[in-house]
Design a protein around this motif. Sequence first.
Motif, PDB file in Angstrom:
ATOM      1  N   LEU A  42       0.812  -1.218   0.000  1.00  0.00           N
ATOM      2  CA  LEU A  42       0.000   0.000   0.000  1.00  0.00           C
ATOM      3  C   LEU A  42       0.846   1.269   0.000  1.00  0.00           C
ATOM      4  O   LEU A  42       0.332   2.363   0.217  1.00  0.00           O
ATOM      5  CB  LEU A  42      -0.947   0.008   1.207  1.00  0.00           C
ATOM      6  N   ALA A  43       2.136   1.135  -0.287  1.00  0.00           N
ATOM      7  CA  ALA A  43       3.074   2.250  -0.159  1.00  0.00           C
ATOM      8  C   ALA A  43       2.648   3.486  -0.947  1.00  0.00           C
ATOM      9  O   ALA A  43       2.788   4.609  -0.462  1.00  0.00           O
ATOM     10  CB  ALA A  43       4.472   1.814  -0.583  1.00  0.00           C
ATOM     11  N   ALA A  87      -9.064   6.229   0.443  1.00  0.00           N
ATOM     12  CA  ALA A  87      -9.211   5.107  -0.481  1.00  0.00           C
ATOM     13  C   ALA A  87     -10.271   4.145   0.036  1.00  0.00           C
ATOM     14  O   ALA A  87     -10.315   3.854   1.226  1.00  0.00           O
ATOM     15  CB  ALA A  87      -7.881   4.381  -0.634  1.00  0.00           C
ATOM     16  N   ALA A  88     -11.106   3.678  -0.872  1.00  0.00           N
ATOM     17  CA  ALA A  88     -12.145   2.708  -0.518  1.00  0.00           C
ATOM     18  C   ALA A  88     -11.531   1.323  -0.386  1.00  0.00           C
ATOM     19  O   ALA A  88     -10.452   1.046  -0.920  1.00  0.00           O
ATOM     20  CB  ALA A  88     -13.234   2.699  -1.582  1.00  0.00           C
ATOM     21  N   LYS A  89     -12.232   0.458   0.321  1.00  0.00           N
ATOM     22  CA  LYS A  89     -11.769  -0.917   0.528  1.00  0.00           C
ATOM     23  C   LYS A  89     -11.417  -1.581  -0.799  1.00  0.00           C
ATOM     24  O   LYS A  89     -10.362  -2.213  -0.917  1.00  0.00           O
ATOM     25  CB  LYS A  89     -12.848  -1.717   1.252  1.00  0.00           C
ATOM     26  N   ASP A  90     -12.279  -1.454  -1.807  1.00  0.00           N
ATOM     27  CA  ASP A  90     -12.010  -2.072  -3.103  1.00  0.00           C
ATOM     28  C   ASP A  90     -10.738  -1.534  -3.738  1.00  0.00           C
ATOM     29  O   ASP A  90      -9.988  -2.281  -4.375  1.00  0.00           O
ATOM     30  CB  ASP A  90     -13.193  -1.872  -4.053  1.00  0.00           C
ATOM     31  N   GLN A  91     -10.479  -0.250  -3.577  1.00  0.00           N
ATOM     32  CA  GLN A  91      -9.248   0.330  -4.108  1.00  0.00           C
ATOM     33  C   GLN A  91      -8.031  -0.260  -3.402  1.00  0.00           C
ATOM     34  O   GLN A  91      -7.013  -0.531  -4.039  1.00  0.00           O
ATOM     35  CB  GLN A  91      -9.249   1.850  -3.930  1.00  0.00           C
ATOM     36  N   LEU A  92      -8.131  -0.444  -2.104  1.00  0.00           N
ATOM     37  CA  LEU A  92      -7.016  -0.999  -1.333  1.00  0.00           C
ATOM     38  C   LEU A  92      -6.714  -2.436  -1.748  1.00  0.00           C
ATOM     39  O   LEU A  92      -5.550  -2.794  -1.961  1.00  0.00           O
ATOM     40  CB  LEU A  92      -7.322  -0.939   0.165  1.00  0.00           C
ATOM     41  N   THR A  93      -7.757  -3.249  -1.897  1.00  0.00           N
ATOM     42  CA  THR A  93      -7.532  -4.647  -2.273  1.00  0.00           C
ATOM     43  C   THR A  93      -7.008  -4.751  -3.701  1.00  0.00           C
ATOM     44  O   THR A  93      -6.105  -5.542  -3.977  1.00  0.00           O
ATOM     45  CB  THR A  93      -8.808  -5.497  -2.105  1.00  0.00           C
ATOM     46  N   ASP A  94      -7.550  -3.942  -4.606  1.00  0.00           N
ATOM     47  CA  ASP A  94      -7.047  -3.938  -5.986  1.00  0.00           C
ATOM     48  C   ASP A  94      -5.593  -3.502  -6.033  1.00  0.00           C
ATOM     49  O   ASP A  94      -4.777  -4.085  -6.753  1.00  0.00           O
ATOM     50  CB  ASP A  94      -7.888  -3.016  -6.869  1.00  0.00           C
ATOM     51  N   GLY A 143     -15.925   0.540   3.285  1.00  0.00           N
ATOM     52  CA  GLY A 143     -15.846   1.937   3.668  1.00  0.00           C
ATOM     53  C   GLY A 143     -14.670   2.615   3.017  1.00  0.00           C
ATOM     54  O   GLY A 143     -13.949   2.026   2.213  1.00  0.00           O
ATOM     55  N   VAL A 144     -14.490   3.864   3.386  1.00  0.00           N
ATOM     56  CA  VAL A 144     -13.391   4.671   2.873  1.00  0.00           C
ATOM     57  C   VAL A 144     -12.416   4.902   4.018  1.00  0.00           C
ATOM     58  O   VAL A 144     -12.817   5.279   5.125  1.00  0.00           O
ATOM     59  CB  VAL A 144     -13.905   6.017   2.317  1.00  0.00           C
ATOM     60  N   TYR A 145     -11.150   4.662   3.744  1.00  0.00           N
ATOM     61  CA  TYR A 145     -10.094   4.778   4.745  1.00  0.00           C
ATOM     62  C   TYR A 145      -9.262   6.024   4.436  1.00  0.00           C
ATOM     63  O   TYR A 145      -8.796   6.204   3.318  1.00  0.00           O
ATOM     64  CB  TYR A 145      -9.233   3.509   4.748  1.00  0.00           C
ATOM     65  N   GLY A 146      -9.103   6.847   5.457  1.00  0.00           N
ATOM     66  CA  GLY A 146      -8.440   8.131   5.276  1.00  0.00           C
ATOM     67  C   GLY A 146      -6.931   8.099   5.371  1.00  0.00           C
ATOM     68  O   GLY A 146      -6.271   9.062   4.989  1.00  0.00           O
ATOM     69  N   SER A 147      -6.392   6.993   5.864  1.00  0.00           N
ATOM     70  CA  SER A 147      -4.942   6.915   6.038  1.00  0.00           C
ATOM     71  C   SER A 147      -4.517   5.461   6.222  1.00  0.00           C
ATOM     72  O   SER A 147      -5.351   4.582   6.467  1.00  0.00           O
ATOM     73  CB  SER A 147      -4.507   7.718   7.270  1.00  0.00           C
ATOM     74  N   PHE A 148      -3.228   5.232   6.123  1.00  0.00           N
ATOM     75  CA  PHE A 148      -2.680   3.905   6.368  1.00  0.00           C
ATOM     76  C   PHE A 148      -3.009   3.458   7.791  1.00  0.00           C
ATOM     77  O   PHE A 148      -3.336   2.297   8.023  1.00  0.00           O
ATOM     78  CB  PHE A 148      -1.160   3.910   6.129  1.00  0.00           C
ATOM     79  N   ASP A 149      -2.948   4.378   8.733  1.00  0.00           N
ATOM     80  CA  ASP A 149      -3.247   4.033  10.132  1.00  0.00           C
ATOM     81  C   ASP A 149      -4.684   3.552  10.297  1.00  0.00           C
ATOM     82  O   ASP A 149      -4.946   2.648  11.096  1.00  0.00           O
ATOM     83  CB  ASP A 149      -2.974   5.218  11.056  1.00  0.00           C
TER      84      ASP A 149
END
Length: 69
Positions: free
Chosen positions: A14-15, A21-28, A49-55
């Motif tokens: 995820l660097a 980023a949405a969950k689907d964007q993260l997995t893709d 959901g949508v995640y605002g940061s790596f944390d």
Amino acid sequence: MQDTTTVDRLRTVLADVVYPAAKDQLTDHASRNNGDEDTVHALRSIPDGVYGSFDEVLDSVAIDQSRDA
């Protein structure tokens, strides 16, 4: 058994994610960055959901503290 990953593996795949980023964007993104099967599955297991940061991702994904990177 729950799919787990490590912080280092997540950080690697995820660097270059642009947040939010949405969950689907993260997995893709993890799949495209050659994330190992456990890491991709762990990301698929997080709530939609949508995640605002790596944390925020770290707060939702199952991390296995006993595994090495």
